[in-house]
Motif scaffolding. Structure first.
Motif, PDB file in Angstrom:
ATOM      1  N   UNK A  74      -6.584   5.717  -5.800  1.00  0.00           N
ATOM      2  CA  UNK A  74      -5.405   4.872  -6.042  1.00  0.00           C
ATOM      3  C   UNK A  74      -5.567   3.505  -5.371  1.00  0.00           C
ATOM      4  N   UNK A  75      -6.103   3.511  -4.148  1.00  0.00           N
ATOM      5  CA  UNK A  75      -6.234   2.234  -3.419  1.00  0.00           C
ATOM      6  C   UNK A  75      -7.511   1.483  -3.807  1.00  0.00           C
ATOM      7  N   UNK A  77       3.166   5.958  -2.604  1.00  0.00           N
ATOM      8  CA  UNK A  77       4.459   6.626  -2.805  1.00  0.00           C
ATOM      9  C   UNK A  77       4.625   6.982  -4.287  1.00  0.00           C
ATOM     10  N   UNK A  78       4.351   5.999  -5.164  1.00  0.00           N
ATOM     11  CA  UNK A  78       4.533   6.210  -6.614  1.00  0.00           C
ATOM     12  C   UNK A  78       3.678   7.359  -7.111  1.00  0.00           C
ATOM     13  N   UNK A  79       2.482   7.447  -6.587  1.00  0.00           N
ATOM     14  CA  UNK A  79       1.544   8.446  -7.097  1.00  0.00           C
ATOM     15  C   UNK A  79       1.755   9.830  -6.465  1.00  0.00           C
ATOM     16  N   UNK A  80       2.057   9.890  -5.185  1.00  0.00           N
ATOM     17  CA  UNK A  80       1.967  11.184  -4.485  1.00  0.00           C
ATOM     18  C   UNK A  80       3.276  11.748  -3.921  1.00  0.00           C
ATOM     19  N   UNK A  81       4.370  10.991  -4.008  1.00  0.00           N
ATOM     20  CA  UNK A  81       5.604  11.494  -3.390  1.00  0.00           C
ATOM     21  C   UNK A  81       6.582  11.986  -4.442  1.00  0.00           C
ATOM     22  N   UNK A 111      -6.192  15.528  -0.933  1.00  0.00           N
ATOM     23  CA  UNK A 111      -7.580  15.107  -0.734  1.00  0.00           C
ATOM     24  C   UNK A 111      -7.656  13.592  -0.532  1.00  0.00           C
ATOM     25  N   UNK A 112      -8.501  13.181   0.411  1.00  0.00           N
ATOM     26  CA  UNK A 112      -8.658  11.751   0.705  1.00  0.00           C
ATOM     27  C   UNK A 112      -9.211  11.019  -0.526  1.00  0.00           C
ATOM     28  N   UNK A 113     -10.085  11.695  -1.311  1.00  0.00           N
ATOM     29  CA  UNK A 113     -10.669  11.032  -2.484  1.00  0.00           C
ATOM     30  C   UNK A 113      -9.586  10.587  -3.471  1.00  0.00           C
ATOM     31  N   UNK A 114      -8.499  11.342  -3.564  1.00  0.00           N
ATOM     32  CA  UNK A 114      -7.409  10.976  -4.483  1.00  0.00           C
ATOM     33  C   UNK A 114      -6.691   9.717  -3.990  1.00  0.00           C
ATOM     34  N   UNK A 174       0.856  -1.195   0.000  1.00  0.00           N
ATOM     35  CA  UNK A 174       0.000   0.000   0.000  1.00  0.00           C
ATOM     36  C   UNK A 174       0.888   1.240   0.000  1.00  0.00           C
ATOM     37  N   UNK A 175       1.932   1.187   0.818  1.00  0.00           N
ATOM     38  CA  UNK A 175       2.854   2.325   0.844  1.00  0.00           C
ATOM     39  C   UNK A 175       3.400   2.588  -0.563  1.00  0.00           C
ATOM     40  N   UNK A 176       3.883   1.532  -1.231  1.00  0.00           N
ATOM     41  CA  UNK A 176       4.511   1.750  -2.546  1.00  0.00           C
ATOM     42  C   UNK A 176       3.526   2.327  -3.563  1.00  0.00           C
TER      43      UNK A 176
END
Ligand code: AMP
Ligand code: MG
Length: 310
Positions: free
Chosen positions: A199-200, A80-84, A192-195, A75-77
């Protein structure tokens, strides 16, 4: 450019001598120290008058640094890929052999971490062989700082060095998600939590007001300008500062605007500086018009409602 390099080097020197400095981030300014040094980290708590029980967020420049300290999961990865780098903080399990000071985590086996996007801060982190523990650069429960001058106003000469990176682009704190069990939002913020849910591909539990606090950003009084705030106001009182989301044609010296055009991203960016400006003009109270509770509006309303518990 030359100036920026010399400022970054100065910041590095202060940190190497176990000092606390102020750093710019895209969310809000932080008070930073070497996260591996208990001596340095303890100074952050004293400066902020922060309870030792309130753990700090640690800032990394890259994954290989983080791998030394935390256990990472799928889940982290994905996130991470999308938002970091960006305004999202992850609570992860700490590795047994991590060098993170126990003062950072209040002796717990979890660690809150973030990859900041602010360029000057990234350049600084790249020069260090340790991550930076950095809570927001304000006295506990008070307004966060979004400019170098705000930090000066909060701490005066008590702070050795402020690395100036201009005004913070996001303007409110990061969204905190705990990934130690099933994903759970601990603080609403700049993402935003919706974003995250997109992803998840599932709804995520939001636990921002638990009976047992895990993140003090969850505490009832926080982010406060030190004067009462009234929300969802349609008619302000005489001599009250009135914050409006969108610029109006009518003029009043007591009207303050968060945006030109109703954009919630811009409103978040301007929120703390607007509250600080009003506080400094010595108003006795603040009224604010209704802000729609969607997207970043939810994060703005969360901050305002905690600030209004004055
Ligand atoms: P600030 O100090 O203003 O940057 O806010 C940092 C937030 O992260 C606070 O609300 C902390 O309580 C929260 N936090 C830091 N470490 C942890 C952790 N291990 N678990 C849960 N929340 C944390
Ligand atoms: Mg804070």
């Amino acid at each position: 450019m030359k100036n920026i390099h010399s400022n970054i080097n100065k910041a590095k020197k202060y940190l190497e001598n176990n000092n606390v400095i102020a750093i710019p981030t895209e969310t809000v300014y932080g008070l930073a120290a070497n996260a591996y040094s208990s001596n340095a980290v303890k100074k952050i708590f004293n400066l902020k008058k922060r309870p030792k029980s309130n753990p700090l967020i640690v800032h990394y420049s890259n994954l290989s640094g983080l791998r030394k300290d935390c256990l990472l999961n799928n889940t982290f990865f994905k996130l991470y890929k999308k938002f970091c780098p960006g305004p999202i903080t992850f609570v992860l399990k700490l590795k047994k052999n991590s060098k993170i000071s126990k003062y950072v985590t209040n002796n717990s086996q979890t660690l809150a971490i973030r990859f900041p996007k602010q360029k000057i801060l990234k350049n600084l982190l790249n020069l260090l062989n340790y991550p930076l523990a950095a809570p927001s650069a304000n006295i506990s429960t008070r307004l966060s700082a979004v400019r170098a001058s705000d930090v000066k106003e909060e701490f005066g000469k008590k702070i050795n060095y402020i690395l100036d990176g201009g005004k913070s682009k996001v303007g409110i704190e990061s969204t905190i998600i705990s990934l130690t069990k099933s994903p759970k939002i601990l603080r609403l913020g700049g993402l935003e939590v919706s974003k995250i849910e997109k992803v998840l591909k599932k709804k995520i539990k939001i636990d921002i007001n638990p009976s047992k606090k895990v993140a003090p950003g969850q505490s009832k009084l926080h982010y406060s300008p030190g004067i009462p705030i009234r929300m969802k106001v349609t008619k302000p009182k005489k001599n009250e500062a009135y914050i409006l989301l969108k610029k109006r044609r009518i003029y009043s010296p007591h009207y303050y605007y968060l945006t030109q055009n109703n954009n919630l991203k811009e409103a978040a960016k301007n929120l703390y500086s607007c509250l600080r400006k009003i506080k400094n003009k010595k108003y006795k109270s603040i009224a604010i018009e209704k802000i729609s509770n969607i997207g970043l509006g939810k994060s703005i309303n969360d901050r305002l409602s905690r600030a209004s518990k004055y």
